[in-house]
Design an enzyme around this catalytic site. Sequence first.
Site, short mmCIF file in Angstrom:
data_model
loop_
_atom_site.label_atom_id
_atom_site.label_comp_id
_atom_site.label_asym_id
_atom_site.label_seq_id
_atom_site.Cartn_x
_atom_site.Cartn_y
_atom_site.Cartn_z
N ARG A 36 0.82 -1.21 0.00
CA ARG A 36 0.00 0.00 0.00
C ARG A 36 0.85 1.26 0.00
NH1 ARG A 36 -5.01 -2.00 0.26
NH2 ARG A 36 -5.13 -4.07 1.18
N GLU A 140 -3.69 -10.65 -13.49
CA GLU A 140 -4.80 -11.28 -12.77
C GLU A 140 -6.14 -10.84 -13.36
OE1 GLU A 140 -4.76 -10.64 -8.54
OE2 GLU A 140 -6.60 -11.79 -8.24
N HIS A 211 -6.03 -17.72 -7.41
CA HIS A 211 -6.39 -17.19 -6.11
C HIS A 211 -7.70 -17.85 -5.73
CE1 HIS A 211 -3.89 -13.26 -6.66
NE2 HIS A 211 -3.15 -14.31 -6.34
N ASP A 224 -15.59 -6.57 -5.74
CA ASP A 224 -14.53 -7.48 -5.30
C ASP A 224 -14.55 -7.64 -3.78
OD1 ASP A 224 -12.24 -8.92 -4.94
OD2 ASP A 224 -10.87 -7.36 -5.60
N GLU A 256 -6.75 -16.02 -0.46
CA GLU A 256 -6.63 -14.60 -0.08
C GLU A 256 -7.89 -14.24 0.69
OE1 GLU A 256 -6.47 -12.90 -4.00
OE2 GLU A 256 -4.36 -12.41 -3.77
#
Length: 277
Positions: A36, A140, A211, A224, A256
């Site tokens: 981040r 992804e 994932h 998401d 995840e």
Amino acid sequence: MLLGAHESIAGGVSQAFARAEEHGARSLQIFTKNARGWNAPPLTEPERRAFRAEARRSGLPAIAHGSYLVNLGTEDPVLRDKSIACVTEELTRCERLGISCLVIHPGTHPDEKRGLALVAEGLDEVHRRTPRFRSRICLEITAGQGHCLGWRFWHLTEILSRVSREDRLGLCLDTCHLFAAGYDLSSEEGYEAVMAECDAAVGLERVRCFHLNDCKKPLGCRVDRHEEVGQGTIGRTAFRCLVNDSRFVNTIGVLETPSPERYAEALRLLESLRRRQ
Ligand SMILES: [Zn+2]
């Protein structure tokens, strides 16, 4: 499938292997730096050596996930330069650590065609700056939130057709993102249809990792939100199909999901879905 989870790198990247072992994982995903933030202290030589030693000791293959700040689809020259520099730095870390894949989201842009062209140009620039690297970028599939690119298989086909080194790119399929994007893999027939569509568009041999997340929201919601495996709107069938799919026996698949405290339980559930041969 080599089942694992996204593990914390608190205390240094080398610490992730012991956490994966505690969770009963057979693979793992990490961030190579704070995901981040733009800047991070350099990867030191002792930490690089410790990571390689832990990888050898544990025998667990690792993949990496890139920063959430990156946007290779942006028109903004400042954000663009920072994004290209950041992906280059992360791919360099992967190369030094012996990590085969760096998973990144393609980017965002309100105009799909223009955005996809910019993403391809950005990837070309990263590849120019990292010649002869063995670590590869894996794009992804996304949930398609807002102006996120990469939520249709054709977006990925378009990027692959535009880059000059498509041989350096792999793909990462996130089950939650697929479902949120409208690909219904929740039944056996649905799973086979989605995989066939992916195969026709980009080739399943390009899929380097998965994932493994259930979804909190309905099919096609384009939001998401990851849920614990088997407890969301996808349900167990898709995961049963995946862990028994002979095409992905040696493919890495990592959780995840929201609670790392529940990784061990989720990995046991996934292992239990394997058909006894
Ligand atoms: Zn993901």
